[in-house]
Write a protein that holds these residues in place. Structure first.
Motif, PDB file in Angstrom:
ATOM      1  N   THR A  55      33.095 -10.017  41.151  1.00  0.00           N
ATOM      2  CA  THR A  55      33.408  -9.322  42.403  1.00  0.00           C
ATOM      3  C   THR A  55      34.884  -8.943  42.497  1.00  0.00           C
ATOM      4  O   THR A  55      35.291  -8.296  43.469  1.00  0.00           O
ATOM      5  N   SER A  56      35.688  -9.315  41.516  1.00  0.00           N
ATOM      6  CA  SER A  56      37.126  -9.064  41.582  1.00  0.00           C
ATOM      7  C   SER A  56      37.445  -7.586  41.395  1.00  0.00           C
ATOM      8  O   SER A  56      36.678  -6.818  40.802  1.00  0.00           O
ATOM      9  N   GLU A  57      38.605  -7.205  41.907  1.00  0.00           N
ATOM     10  CA  GLU A  57      39.049  -5.815  41.821  1.00  0.00           C
ATOM     11  C   GLU A  57      39.237  -5.393  40.360  1.00  0.00           C
ATOM     12  O   GLU A  57      39.771  -6.149  39.551  1.00  0.00           O
ATOM     13  N   LEU A  58      38.795  -4.187  40.046  1.00  0.00           N
ATOM     14  CA  LEU A  58      39.018  -3.618  38.724  1.00  0.00           C
ATOM     15  C   LEU A  58      40.381  -2.924  38.711  1.00  0.00           C
ATOM     16  O   LEU A  58      40.662  -2.082  39.561  1.00  0.00           O
ATOM     17  N   ARG A  59      41.210  -3.296  37.726  1.00  0.00           N
ATOM     18  CA  ARG A  59      42.551  -2.733  37.619  1.00  0.00           C
ATOM     19  C   ARG A  59      42.809  -2.262  36.190  1.00  0.00           C
ATOM     20  O   ARG A  59      43.704  -2.765  35.504  1.00  0.00           O
ATOM     21  N   PRO A  60      42.015  -1.325  35.686  1.00  0.00           N
ATOM     22  CA  PRO A  60      42.205  -0.883  34.297  1.00  0.00           C
ATOM     23  C   PRO A  60      43.620  -0.331  34.103  1.00  0.00           C
ATOM     24  O   PRO A  60      44.098   0.455  34.913  1.00  0.00           O
ATOM     25  N   SER A  61      44.246  -0.753  33.004  1.00  0.00           N
ATOM     26  CA  SER A  61      45.661  -0.441  32.817  1.00  0.00           C
ATOM     27  C   SER A  61      45.927   0.604  31.748  1.00  0.00           C
ATOM     28  O   SER A  61      47.083   0.961  31.514  1.00  0.00           O
ATOM     29  N   ASN A  62      44.886   1.092  31.077  1.00  0.00           N
ATOM     30  CA  ASN A  62      45.088   2.094  30.036  1.00  0.00           C
ATOM     31  C   ASN A  62      43.852   2.982  29.961  1.00  0.00           C
ATOM     32  O   ASN A  62      42.848   2.745  30.635  1.00  0.00           O
ATOM     33  N   ASP A  63      43.943   4.020  29.147  1.00  0.00           N
ATOM     34  CA  ASP A  63      42.829   4.969  29.053  1.00  0.00           C
ATOM     35  C   ASP A  63      41.550   4.294  28.587  1.00  0.00           C
ATOM     36  O   ASP A  63      40.464   4.574  29.107  1.00  0.00           O
ATOM     37  N   ARG A  64      41.661   3.389  27.609  1.00  0.00           N
ATOM     38  CA  ARG A  64      40.461   2.753  27.061  1.00  0.00           C
ATOM     39  C   ARG A  64      39.671   2.041  28.151  1.00  0.00           C
ATOM     40  O   ARG A  64      38.448   2.161  28.223  1.00  0.00           O
ATOM     41  N   THR A  65      40.366   1.288  28.993  1.00  0.00           N
ATOM     42  CA  THR A  65      39.651   0.525  30.018  1.00  0.00           C
ATOM     43  C   THR A  65      39.255   1.407  31.207  1.00  0.00           C
ATOM     44  O   THR A  65      38.237   1.137  31.852  1.00  0.00           O
ATOM     45  N   ARG A  66      40.006   2.461  31.474  1.00  0.00           N
ATOM     46  CA  ARG A  66      39.570   3.398  32.513  1.00  0.00           C
ATOM     47  C   ARG A  66      38.278   4.099  32.088  1.00  0.00           C
ATOM     48  O   ARG A  66      37.372   4.301  32.905  1.00  0.00           O
ATOM     49  N   TRP A  67      38.176   4.450  30.815  1.00  0.00           N
ATOM     50  CA  TRP A  67      36.923   5.035  30.317  1.00  0.00           C
ATOM     51  C   TRP A  67      35.778   4.045  30.474  1.00  0.00           C
ATOM     52  O   TRP A  67      34.661   4.421  30.842  1.00  0.00           O
ATOM     53  N   ARG A  68      36.052   2.777  30.192  1.00  0.00           N
ATOM     54  CA  ARG A  68      35.006   1.755  30.300  1.00  0.00           C
ATOM     55  C   ARG A  68      34.469   1.661  31.724  1.00  0.00           C
ATOM     56  O   ARG A  68      33.258   1.537  31.938  1.00  0.00           O
ATOM     57  N   VAL A  69      35.348   1.673  32.707  1.00  0.00           N
ATOM     58  CA  VAL A  69      34.921   1.588  34.105  1.00  0.00           C
ATOM     59  C   VAL A  69      33.964   2.737  34.427  1.00  0.00           C
ATOM     60  O   VAL A  69      32.900   2.536  35.027  1.00  0.00           O
ATOM     61  N   ALA A  70      34.346   3.950  34.027  1.00  0.00           N
ATOM     62  CA  ALA A  70      33.508   5.109  34.316  1.00  0.00           C
ATOM     63  C   ALA A  70      32.157   5.013  33.611  1.00  0.00           C
ATOM     64  O   ALA A  70      31.110   5.315  34.205  1.00  0.00           O
ATOM     65  N   VAL A  71      32.163   4.554  32.363  1.00  0.00           N
ATOM     66  CA  VAL A  71      30.912   4.485  31.599  1.00  0.00           C
ATOM     67  C   VAL A  71      29.995   3.386  32.141  1.00  0.00           C
ATOM     68  O   VAL A  71      28.772   3.560  32.204  1.00  0.00           O
ATOM     69  N   GLU A  72      30.569   2.246  32.535  1.00  0.00           N
ATOM     70  CA  GLU A  72      29.747   1.213  33.175  1.00  0.00           C
ATOM     71  C   GLU A  72      28.976   1.798  34.354  1.00  0.00           C
ATOM     72  O   GLU A  72      27.766   1.562  34.511  1.00  0.00           O
ATOM     73  N   ARG A  73      29.680   2.539  35.196  1.00  0.00           N
ATOM     74  CA  ARG A  73      29.037   3.124  36.378  1.00  0.00           C
ATOM     75  C   ARG A  73      27.947   4.116  35.974  1.00  0.00           C
ATOM     76  O   ARG A  73      26.887   4.170  36.610  1.00  0.00           O
ATOM     77  N   ASP A  74      28.204   4.876  34.911  1.00  0.00           N
ATOM     78  CA  ASP A  74      27.206   5.850  34.470  1.00  0.00           C
ATOM     79  C   ASP A  74      25.929   5.165  33.989  1.00  0.00           C
ATOM     80  O   ASP A  74      24.819   5.629  34.282  1.00  0.00           O
ATOM     81  N   TRP A  75      26.072   4.068  33.239  1.00  0.00           N
ATOM     82  CA  TRP A  75      24.885   3.350  32.760  1.00  0.00           C
ATOM     83  C   TRP A  75      24.128   2.716  33.921  1.00  0.00           C
ATOM     84  O   TRP A  75      22.889   2.771  33.976  1.00  0.00           O
ATOM     85  N   LEU A  76      24.840   2.110  34.851  1.00  0.00           N
ATOM     86  CA  LEU A  76      24.165   1.498  35.998  1.00  0.00           C
ATOM     87  C   LEU A  76      23.457   2.553  36.841  1.00  0.00           C
ATOM     88  O   LEU A  76      22.351   2.324  37.345  1.00  0.00           O
ATOM     89  N   ALA A  77      24.076   3.720  36.983  1.00  0.00           N
ATOM     90  CA  ALA A  77      23.452   4.807  37.744  1.00  0.00           C
ATOM     91  C   ALA A  77      22.191   5.301  37.040  1.00  0.00           C
ATOM     92  O   ALA A  77      21.177   5.601  37.694  1.00  0.00           O
ATOM     93  N   LEU A  78      22.222   5.387  35.711  1.00  0.00           N
ATOM     94  CA  LEU A  78      21.020   5.789  34.977  1.00  0.00           C
ATOM     95  C   LEU A  78      19.895   4.790  35.216  1.00  0.00           C
ATOM     96  O   LEU A  78      18.741   5.169  35.403  1.00  0.00           O
ATOM     97  N   GLY A  79      20.235   3.500  35.213  1.00  0.00           N
ATOM     98  CA  GLY A  79      19.220   2.488  35.448  1.00  0.00           C
ATOM     99  C   GLY A  79      18.549   2.648  36.796  1.00  0.00           C
ATOM    100  O   GLY A  79      17.313   2.543  36.917  1.00  0.00           O
ATOM    101  N   GLU A  80      19.353   2.921  37.826  1.00  0.00           N
ATOM    102  CA  GLU A  80      18.783   3.106  39.166  1.00  0.00           C
ATOM    103  C   GLU A  80      17.920   4.367  39.213  1.00  0.00           C
ATOM    104  O   GLU A  80      16.824   4.367  39.787  1.00  0.00           O
ATOM    105  N   ARG A  81      18.422   5.433  38.584  1.00  0.00           N
ATOM    106  CA  ARG A  81      17.715   6.710  38.628  1.00  0.00           C
ATOM    107  C   ARG A  81      16.402   6.658  37.855  1.00  0.00           C
ATOM    108  O   ARG A  81      15.380   7.199  38.296  1.00  0.00           O
ATOM    109  N   ALA A  82      16.417   5.995  36.699  1.00  0.00           N
ATOM    110  CA  ALA A  82      15.244   5.983  35.819  1.00  0.00           C
ATOM    111  C   ALA A  82      14.402   4.726  35.979  1.00  0.00           C
ATOM    112  O   ALA A  82      13.410   4.562  35.259  1.00  0.00           O
TER     113      ALA A  82
END
Length: 283
Positions: free
Chosen positions: A117-144
């Motif tokens: 539940t802690s705040e996400l604080r990605p500090s570089n491009d690699r981890t910012r990409w990860r945050v976005a991709v996590e959300r995309d996979w979770l959204a696919l799960g809900e949609r499908a």
């Protein structure tokens, strides 16, 4: 049951070698595999940057009951979703997807304990990409209407990839940065967590996968040296040591990651609860 793995790196490769105990058929992808079979699983080519998809990958996806995604993101997002999102959503037998992420998405928390539940604080491009991709996979799960598990892994070690090898080849360092701790997980315990997700009894969502004891990196080196009966490398102050930008970035993040949800909800008891048991089994 049949499993399809995207991205056969260290962790997914370890899991693939063990997965035949759980799955009747395991297929894995690499960008350009040198062979089409490795041990007990089949290898196929897959490159998310290419417009061409091997029809055997599509066939494997159509037959898969479970998918493990270990391929890392890039500037355009997740390579698997970029090429196969619609096919994954429509895959008739597919029930469960496990996406391997990183605790790097939390960034720096000044050494404090954190959980899912802690705040996400990605500090570089690699981890910012990860945050976005996590959300995309979770959204696919809900949609499908598929179960999607995001496993945020801490620092991975195991056979052939640990401080033991670094001590033996002379590349180990004992860097001292007061208050710094790192979180670790043995690859065998990651495999446990993946199996728990594929069992499907725990709710889908995000889980930290880490051992019980965040620890200063120099303590781990010293302990491993004692096990090997060698003199540990000399202590070096962090600020005075030349490091690659990536290595230095790891020291810019300090947190203690809780595995309470992994233990209580996924039902995982780590085989290697601290670095002592893990390194002891590798020495």
């Amino acid at each position: 049951m049949k499993l399809l793995i995207f991205g056969l790196g260290y962790t997914a490769g370890f899991y693939a070698a063990e997965a035949s105990h759980v799955f009747e058929q395991v297929t894995a992808t690499k960008r350009a595999p040198e062979v089409l079979a490795e041990g007990r699983f089949r290898l196929l080519p897959f490159d998310g940057a290419s417009d061409k998809i091997d029809p055997r990958v599509l066939d494997a996806l159509g037959e898969a009951d479970a998918v493990l995604v270990s391929a890392g993101p890039d500037t355009a997002g997740d390579p698997v979703l970029r090429r196969l999102a619609e096919q994954i959503a429509a895959a008739p037998k597919l029930k469960t997807i496990v996406y391997l992420s990183t605790i790097g998405v939390y960034g720096d928390h000044g050494g404090a304990w954190i959980d899912e539940t802690s705040e996400l604080r990605p500090s570089n491009d690699r981890t910012r990409w990860r945050v976005a991709v996590e959300r995309d996979w979770l959204a696919l799960g809900e949609r499908a209407q598929k179960q999607v598990y995001v496993l945020r892994l801490s620092g991975i070690y195991g056979p052939g990839r640990s401080v033991i090898e670094k001590l033996r080849d002379g590349t180990a360092k004992r860097l001292i940065k007061p208050g710094q701790v790192f979180n670790r997980i043995h690859v065998a315990d990651i495999a446990q967590a993946i199996n728990a997700c594929f069992a499907g009894s725990a709710p889908s969502g995000v889980y930290n996968v880490t051992d019980d004891e965040p620890a200063p990196p120099q303590d781990v080196v010293t302990y491993a040296a004692e096990l090997l009966g060698v003199t540990p490398p000399p202590e070096q102050p962090f600020e005075a040591t030349q490091l690659t930008p990536m290595a230095r970035s790891f020291y810019g993040e300090n947190k203690r990651t809780s595995n309470k949800k992994m233990r209580e909800v996924l039902g995982i008891t780590p085989k290697f609860p601290t670095y002592r048991e893990g390194i002891g089994g590798l020495a």
